[in-house]
Scaffold this motif. Structure first.
Motif, short mmCIF file in Angstrom:
data_model
loop_
_atom_site.label_atom_id
_atom_site.label_comp_id
_atom_site.label_asym_id
_atom_site.label_seq_id
_atom_site.Cartn_x
_atom_site.Cartn_y
_atom_site.Cartn_z
N GLU A 137 64.70 3.87 15.94
CA GLU A 137 66.08 3.94 16.41
C GLU A 137 66.90 4.97 15.63
O GLU A 137 67.70 5.69 16.23
CB GLU A 137 66.74 2.57 16.37
N ARG A 161 60.92 -0.57 14.16
CA ARG A 161 62.07 -0.40 15.05
C ARG A 161 63.23 0.37 14.42
O ARG A 161 63.80 1.27 15.02
CB ARG A 161 62.55 -1.76 15.56
N SER A 209 64.44 2.23 22.64
CA SER A 209 65.54 2.94 22.00
C SER A 209 66.14 4.02 22.89
O SER A 209 67.37 4.17 22.96
CB SER A 209 65.07 3.59 20.70
#
Length: 107
Positions: free
Chosen positions: A73, A69, A100
């Motif tokens: 992002e 993640r 995102s």
């Protein structure tokens, strides 16, 4: 102007489905993630796909994107290409709060 390639990171079902449509065929522009795949390997392939300037888009299963993640992002915040599109996995509920791109668009 070339449209650019699509890179795929996903489970076996997702990759198989896209390969049947012709995406990734010939380019080996995909990475199949299995239960035994480590997040470091996912991150390595994600970064390779980002660095390949011929890629316009990376399609990744959301559950797999969740394992990296922070990397996803950071890329979405800092660069416009390749675009990262998160899609649901078979049998997994899609969580809009983790996407995102969607989070960035909602700001």
């Amino acid at each position: 102007m070339n449209a650019g390639k699509i890179a795929l990171i996903g489970d076996t079902d997702t990759i198989s489905g896209f390969l049947l449509t012709g995406v990734g065929v010939g380019d080996k522009n995909y990475f199949v993630v299995k239960d035994s795949t480590k997040p470091e390997d996912v991150a390595k392939h994600f970064n390779l796909f980002i660095e390949d300037k011929t890629n316009a888009m990376i399609i990744i299963n959301q559950t797999i994107a969740s394992s990296i993640r922070t990397i996803v992002e950071n890329h979405v915040k800092s660069k416009s290409l390749p675009v990262v599109i998160e899609i649901p996995s078979k049998g997994e509920k899609y969580d809009t709060t983790k996407d995102s791109v969607l989070k960035m668009l909602m700001k």
